[in-house]
Design a protein around this motif. Structure first.
Motif, PDB file in Angstrom:
ATOM      1  N   THR A 237       7.356  63.568  23.076  1.00 42.21           N
ATOM      2  CA  THR A 237       7.108  64.971  22.738  1.00 42.21           C
ATOM      3  C   THR A 237       6.394  65.076  21.395  1.00 42.21           C
ATOM      4  OG1 THR A 237       9.100  65.642  23.922  1.00 42.21           O
ATOM      5  CG2 THR A 237       8.188  67.217  22.347  1.00 42.21           C
ATOM      6  N   GLN A 238       5.328  65.833  21.373  1.00 44.49           N
ATOM      7  CA  GLN A 238       4.610  66.089  20.127  1.00 44.49           C
ATOM      8  C   GLN A 238       5.291  67.255  19.410  1.00 44.49           C
ATOM      9  OE1 GLN A 238       2.062  64.178  18.936  1.00 44.49           O
ATOM     10  NE2 GLN A 238       2.590  62.911  20.699  1.00 44.49           N
ATOM     11  N   PRO A 239       5.500  67.173  18.109  1.00 45.71           N
ATOM     12  CA  PRO A 239       6.146  68.264  17.383  1.00 45.71           C
ATOM     13  C   PRO A 239       5.472  69.620  17.596  1.00 45.71           C
ATOM     14  CG  PRO A 239       6.069  66.321  16.021  1.00 45.71           C
ATOM     15  CD  PRO A 239       5.251  66.018  17.253  1.00 45.71           C
TER      16      PRO A 239
ATOM     17  N   ARG B 229       9.397  63.568  10.507  1.00 46.08           N
ATOM     18  CA  ARG B 229       8.517  63.810   9.356  1.00 46.08           C
ATOM     19  C   ARG B 229       7.581  64.987   9.623  1.00 46.08           C
ATOM     20  NH1 ARG B 229       6.642  60.464   4.636  1.00 46.08           N
ATOM     21  NH2 ARG B 229       5.282  61.967   3.668  1.00 46.08           N
ATOM     22  N   SER B 230       7.018  65.045  10.800  1.00 49.42           N
ATOM     23  CA  SER B 230       6.109  66.128  11.142  1.00 49.42           C
ATOM     24  C   SER B 230       6.826  67.467  11.203  1.00 49.42           C
ATOM     25  CB  SER B 230       5.426  65.832  12.481  1.00 49.42           C
ATOM     26  OG  SER B 230       4.524  66.861  12.803  1.00 49.42           O
ATOM     27  N   LEU B 231       8.033  67.484  11.758  1.00 53.38           N
ATOM     28  CA  LEU B 231       8.798  68.738  11.815  1.00 53.38           C
ATOM     29  C   LEU B 231       9.054  69.283  10.415  1.00 53.38           C
ATOM     30  CD1 LEU B 231      11.344  67.885  14.628  1.00 53.38           C
ATOM     31  CD2 LEU B 231       9.573  69.659  14.704  1.00 53.38           C
ATOM     32  N   ARG B 232       9.386  68.414   9.490  1.00 54.08           N
ATOM     33  CA  ARG B 232       9.667  68.849   8.111  1.00 54.08           C
ATOM     34  C   ARG B 232       8.376  69.221   7.374  1.00 54.08           C
ATOM     35  NH1 ARG B 232      14.774  69.948   8.483  1.00 54.08           N
ATOM     36  NH2 ARG B 232      16.203  68.190   8.432  1.00 54.08           N
ATOM     37  N   GLU B 233       7.440  68.291   7.359  1.00 52.33           N
ATOM     38  CA  GLU B 233       6.278  68.437   6.497  1.00 52.33           C
ATOM     39  C   GLU B 233       5.216  69.377   7.048  1.00 52.33           C
ATOM     40  OE1 GLU B 233       3.001  65.546   4.389  1.00 52.33           O
ATOM     41  OE2 GLU B 233       5.050  64.843   4.660  1.00 52.33           O
ATOM     42  N   HIS B 234       4.908  69.272   8.320  1.00 52.83           N
ATOM     43  CA  HIS B 234       3.818  70.068   8.885  1.00 52.83           C
ATOM     44  C   HIS B 234       4.267  71.395   9.479  1.00 52.83           C
ATOM     45  CE1 HIS B 234       1.207  66.721   8.156  1.00 52.83           C
ATOM     46  NE2 HIS B 234       1.958  65.931   8.899  1.00 52.83           N
TER      47      HIS B 234
ATOM     48  N   ARG C 113      14.560  59.314   4.755  1.00 50.16           N
ATOM     49  CA  ARG C 113      13.290  59.549   4.056  1.00 50.16           C
ATOM     50  C   ARG C 113      12.323  60.386   4.887  1.00 50.16           C
ATOM     51  NH1 ARG C 113      11.793  56.809  -0.359  1.00 50.16           N
ATOM     52  NH2 ARG C 113       9.612  56.745   0.305  1.00 50.16           N
ATOM     53  N   CYS C 114      12.477  60.334   6.201  1.00 44.59           N
ATOM     54  CA  CYS C 114      11.600  61.104   7.095  1.00 44.59           C
ATOM     55  C   CYS C 114      12.120  62.511   7.357  1.00 44.59           C
ATOM     56  CB  CYS C 114      11.432  60.371   8.422  1.00 44.59           C
ATOM     57  SG  CYS C 114      10.451  58.874   8.267  1.00 44.59           S
TER      58      CYS C 114
END
Length: 165
Positions: free
Chosen positions: A57-59, A89-94, A117-118
C-alpha cells in the motif's frame, strides 16, 4: 498481543475486525478495502478508527482518510521487508499524520530503533516478550546516518531549517 511503547509493554485496546464483521463500540482496526467501501458511513463514527495496510500500500492511498484515523498499522511480512519503514516515514513526513503508527508482523528487536526513527509509536510483540531486550537493542547504537522522526525531532528537513532560522 501486547504492544511495546516507549520501551514498556502495554495492553492492546484495539480490536482487529474482519471485513464482514460488525464494528464494536470501541477502537477498531479495519482493512483499507473496508475503509474505502464504507467511508461515508464511517465518517460519523465516534469511536477511534484504525486501518491495517498491506506492505504494498502506498501512503498516498490512505492520505484522504488520515483526518479520521487514530491509528495506522503497517505490517512487515518478513524481517527483511522494509516497506513498513517507508510507509511510516511517509505518513509522518509527507502526510503529517500525528496518530499512532503501529508496526506488526515479523519484527525483531534490531528493528526497534529504526522503527522509532521512522515515526512508529507502537510495536506488536509476542506474549512473554522481555522489553529489556528491545530497549537494549534500541539503545545499542545512538548514531544515525539519516534524519529521524520523533517527539524531539522536527517532521521534515524544511521544518528543521525553519527552526534554525
Amino acid at each position: 498481543m501486547p504492544l511495546l511503547e516507549d520501551g514498556r509493554l502495554r495492553p492492546d485496546d484495539w480490536t482487529s475486525i474482519e471485513d464482514d464483521a460488525p464494528l464494536p463500540d470501541g477502537p477498531a482496526i479495519i482493512s483499507l478495502d473496508r475503509l474505502r467501501a464504507e467511508a461515508a458511513a464511517l465518517a460519523g463514527r465516534n469511536a477511534p478508527l484504525g486501518v491495517a495496510v498491506a506492505p504494498e500500500t502506498q501512503p498516498e492511498e490512505i492520505a484522504p482518510f488520515l483526518d479520521r484515523l487514530a491509528l495506522v498499522a503497517v505490517r512487515m511480512p518478513k524481517p527483511k521487508d522494509g516497506r513498513a519503514f517507508t510507509q511510516a516515514r511517509s505518513l509522518r513526513e509527507h502526510h503529517g499524520f500525528t496518530g499512532e503508527i503501529r508496526a506488526t508482523g515479523h519484527i525483531i528487536p534490531d528493528h526497534y530503533a529504526m522503527l522509532l526513527r521512522c515515526g512508529v509509536t507502537t510495536v506488536e510483540v509476542p506474549e512473554g516478550t522481555d522489553p529489556a531486550t528491545w530497549t537494549r537493542s534500541r539503545d545499542a547504537i545512538r548514531v544515525g546516518y539519516q534524519a529521524a522522526q520523533g517527539a524531539d525531532r522536527p517532521l521534515s528537513l524544511l521544518r528543521r531549517k525553519l527552526e534554525l532560522a
